[in-house]
Motif scaffolding. Structure first.
Motif: not given
Length: 420
Positions: A196-201, A211-222, A227-229
């Protein structure tokens, strides 16, 4: 008698109403730690999905409901309990006495200890205040990461999906809803969401959020690419609210330990709901069952005992029913089996249907079902009655879908034997 109930969720509200019914005119105070009318956290996802308004989350909707029953609702947070003097101290600095006390303070979200969890765009989804912030902070097309795919996480998933965001689920376990589904069932739920279009990890760990310069978030994964959010919602578990009991002498472990009459280790102090570590129906041990049916029954039973109507609690059954984007999943009791027991499974991955029954001897002790709604409640009945299946065990092992026939035959036989 001066009854004081700390916590205005289902356990606390039902306890206060039960006391009012047993002892009309009794002095009953219901203390809420939030500045809202008593409400159900389980209704918050419906608010996020815009299926209800805030009033729809309220546990009672009739104007003057509590006043009419002589229940005084107070909005304070408790800092300390002193059983020696039967006194509660408020965080605001005031205090009050009690004759009998019910602790129904519920649970609170647990966040993993990783950098960035304190950022403004990393939210929990536990209170009405949280829900307001998520509603204000999301719009269709936003990239939203949901950390945690347990029972609560999957309820939130449904609500976020309804908000038409671009949703990514990150779960540390090797499958979704690992505490209510085995690998087969959890993987089938994951596949359903992906379709149904959900990315499941799954089997994925977030190691940091920045937090990025534009206010978005960056998540580091092991071991994986970042990924960005635009928003992160954390649903990585809850813990019983017991910190305020330190030094009180009230015995705690994962929650507040209670006996079969809902009383704590201290006289005249009882506990109920998500804060209570009470009897488990299936194991005979003590555990915290953070589900609303248990909270409701705890509250009712605790109130009866507080009022002097001695009522033993038979134990709570682990039971969960979940709707994940239209796929219904259910688990009861010892769904993952028991030592010395056996099981039978029926799997239809193509149609997202799965049934697993766990036995000990000729008694059904646990079950899980996926994509099945008809007769599922019968599984609970068979488990809770502990009725011997006799020859019907083999019938179920040959075809586990014969649960209704087995239930009718075995329960009717047990009823005839009792009558004789």
């Amino acid at each position: 008698m001066e009854y004081v109930i700390v916590g205005a969720g289902p356990a606390g509200v039902i306890a206060s109403e039960t006391l009012a019914a047993i002892e009309p005119g009794a002095d009953i105070t219901l203390i809420s730690g939030e500045p809202e009318p008593p409400y159900s956290r389980m209704a918050i996802p419906y608010l996020l999905a815009e299926e209800i308004k805030e009033e729809g989350t309220h546990l009672r909707h009739t104007a003057g409901h509590y006043d009419q029953r002589g229940i005084k609702v107070v909005h304070e947070r408790i800092a300390k309990v002193d059983p020696a003097t039967k006194t509660l101290t408020y965080e605001s600095g005031g205090s009050r006495s009690y004759g009998k006390l019910l602790l129904a303070t519920g649970a609170a979200p647990v966040r993993p200890p990783i950098p960035g969890m304190d950022l403004a765009k990393v939210k929990s989804c536990w209170t009405l205040a949280d829900a307001r912030q998520i509603i204000e902070g999301t719009k269709p097309g936003d990239r939203v990461v949901l950390m945690g795919a347990g029972f609560i996480g999957c309820i939130i998933l449904e609500a976020l999906f309804a908000r038409k965001v671009k949703l990514t689920i990150i779960e540390m376990a090797d499958r979704m809803v690992a505490r209510m589904m085995d690998k087969t069932g959890g993987d089938m739920i994951g596949d359903w969401c992906r379709a149904q279009g959900v990315d499941v990890m799954t089997a994925t760990k977030v190691t940091a959020i920045k937090e990025n310069v534009d206010g978005s978030l960056s998540l580091s994964l092991e071991g994986k690419d970042p990924i960005e959010a635009d928003l992160v919602v954390c649903a990585t578990g809850v813990r019983s609210n017991i910190a305020f009991l330190e030094g009180s002498g009230i015995e705690t472990k994962q929650g507040v330990l209670i006996d079969n009459f809902m009383q704590t280790s201290v006289p005249d102090v009882y506990a109920a709901g998500d804060v209570a570590q009470g009897l488990d129906f299936s194991t005979g041990e003590h555990d915290v069952h953070a589900i609303q049916p248990t909270a409701s029954e705890h509250g009712r039973t605790a109130a009866r005992n507080m009022a002097g109507h001695k009522t033993a609690y038979r134990g709570s059954l682990v039971m969960n029913t979940l709707n994940t984007l239209g796929l219904i999943s259910t688990s009861y009791g010892l769904w993952d089996g028991t030592e010395g027991g056996d099981e039978v499974v029926s799997v239809d991955k193509e149609n997202s249907r799965y049934l697993r029954l766990s036995f000990k001897g000729d008694v059904l002790v646990g079950a899980l079902a996926l994509g099945l709604t008809q007769h599922v409640g019968v599984l609970r009945g068979l488990i809770q009655t502990k009725v011997p299946l006799g020859k019907w065990k083999q019938v179920l092992k040959d075809d586990p879908h014969q649960i209704m026939s087995a239930y009718l035959a075995c329960v009717q036989d047990a009823t005839r034997r009792r009558a004789a």
